[in-house]
Design an enzyme around this catalytic site. Structure first.
Site, PDB file in Angstrom:
ATOM      1  N   ASP A  61      39.951  41.076  37.646  1.00  0.00           N
ATOM      2  CA  ASP A  61      38.842  40.185  37.981  1.00  0.00           C
ATOM      3  C   ASP A  61      38.236  40.513  39.337  1.00  0.00           C
ATOM      4  O   ASP A  61      38.830  41.216  40.163  1.00  0.00           O
ATOM      5  CB  ASP A  61      39.291  38.722  37.953  1.00  0.00           C
ATOM      6  CG  ASP A  61      40.399  38.409  38.959  1.00  0.00           C
ATOM      7  OD1 ASP A  61      41.274  39.270  39.155  1.00  0.00           O
ATOM      8  OD2 ASP A  61      40.382  37.309  39.534  1.00  0.00           O
ATOM      9  N   GLU A 130      43.186  36.835  39.688  1.00  0.00           N
ATOM     10  CA  GLU A 130      43.801  37.034  41.006  1.00  0.00           C
ATOM     11  C   GLU A 130      42.961  36.416  42.112  1.00  0.00           C
ATOM     12  O   GLU A 130      43.496  35.990  43.138  1.00  0.00           O
ATOM     13  CB  GLU A 130      43.989  38.532  41.267  1.00  0.00           C
ATOM     14  CG  GLU A 130      44.853  38.850  42.489  1.00  0.00           C
ATOM     15  CD  GLU A 130      44.079  38.929  43.797  1.00  0.00           C
ATOM     16  OE1 GLU A 130      44.708  38.958  44.876  1.00  0.00           O
ATOM     17  OE2 GLU A 130      42.816  38.969  43.760  1.00  0.00           O
TER      18      GLU A 130
END
Length: 357
Positions: A61, A130
């Site tokens: 991400d 994350e």
């Protein structure tokens, strides 16, 4: 270039599925890997029976796209001179951390080229969420659901480090320090007690605080303790009856979150202090044979990691871990986020040489 292909798939936190699908499909094409998927997180492992297993991990991400018009740190990616594969690549995730994810995929694809057999077993980990609150972490979910597949002797997190090994990481904790007053009309302020004014000593102590630099296993970790937000008051004509100062403490990995909390409470003695969040740091672990051999292969003096990273999750599992990846970490999340193509190739070559050696 593989990095550009990954960057061209928008994967802002919560929107990782398309990229996870592409990564999973690429890994399934490698017959020597056992692939497991959990949500938008993927584990791919070699099963060669080697005496040592290395984990190579990275998140899929990114933070949200820039809002500033004309920013180059967006999606799709773009090359500085318009020549794919050469020079500087701009776009969201260039450094944090699709350059690192591309290195992982390239390593996986080339691990058995020409009948090669790596000297170490390898576990590749790609995970979601994350860049948001820890409770959503894809790596945390993998630890809970598939901890047995994350066992290893040494882990490398491919966060951007400019191609230098950064050992361990600082811990982080957040606090709220509060003051109470008595509300009153601001035209008759003497009838109340100003909670914002009462918070002045909190700010004064934080401003006067001298952060420490602490040596942990040969690396110097620089701490910081700062007010990051202040909230108080209800209206422009009301004396505030409450004020909250939010504080962030980045502490060296020589202490636990509880010890860090004790330090903050001692500094702010006399005030109401509540810990709202905490994550332990990670010691560098550079004395482990695998870590030492990797540092020697990279050939640069290792540095400490000041920010918190997921090496701490591996440390909690008893696995020494370091950060090592392409790109300048100071460019992460910037509106002009970019990475040099040569930095990615250099990182890939270092890992290929070490895994084969």
């Amino acid at each position: 270039m593989l990095t550009a292909a990954l960057m061209d798939i928008n994967s802002v936190s919560g929107n990782e599925k398309q990229l996870a699908d592409a990564v999973e499909a690429a890994l399934l094409e490698i017959p020597q890997l056992t692939v497991m998927r959990d949500g938008d997180a993927i584990i791919a492992r070699t099963e060669l029976g080697r005496s040592e297993r290395v984990i190579l991990a990275g998140h899929l991400d990114t933070v949200p796209l820039p809002l500033t018009e004309g920013s180059r740190g967006t999606v799709p990616s773009s090359w500085e001179a318009g020549v794919p594969g050469e020079g500087i690549l701009f776009g969201r995730g260039a450094t944090d951390m699709k350059g690192g994810a591309a290195v992982q995929l390239a390593l996986a694809a080339g691990l058995f080229d020409g009948g090669a057999q790596p000297k170490r077993d390898v576990t590749f980990v790609f995970y979601d969420h994350e860049e948001v609150e820890a409770v959503k972490s894809g790596l945390g979910r993998l630890v809970r659901h598939h901890g047995d597949l994350l066992q290893g002797d040494f882990a490398i997190l491919l966060e951007p480090t400019d191609g230098t090994v950064e050992g361990g990481c600082n811990g982080t904790s957040r606090f709220e320090a509060s003051t109470a007053g008595e509300a009153a009309h601001s035209a008759r302020a003497w009838m109340g007690s100003n909670a914002i004014h009462a918070a002045a000593p909190i700010l004064a102590r934080l401003a006067a605080y001298e952060p420490r630099t602490i040596n942990v296993d040969g690396l110097d970790y620089r701490e910081s303790l700062n007010a990051v937000k202040i909230n108080g008051g209800t209206a422009g004509n009301v004396i505030p009856d409450r004020c909250v100062v939010e504080i962030n403490y980045r502490f060296a990995p020589d202490k636990t979150p509880d010890q860090a909390e004790t330090h903050v409470r001692e500094l702010l003695a006399g005030f109401e202090v509540v810990r709202t969040d905490a994550a332990a740091g990670a010691r560098p672990g550079l004395q482990h044979p695998a870590a030492a051999s990797f540092v020697a292969a990279v050939g640069a003096e290792p540095k400490p990691k000041y920010g918190w990273t997921d090496v701490a999750r591996f440390s909690e599992l008893g696995i020494p871990a370091v950060n090592f990846g392409p790109g300048d970490p100071l460019l992460a999340h910037k509106d002009n986020e970019h990475v040099h193509a040569d930095a990615i190739r250099k990182c890939l070559a270092a890992l290929q040489g070490w895994l084969a050696g």
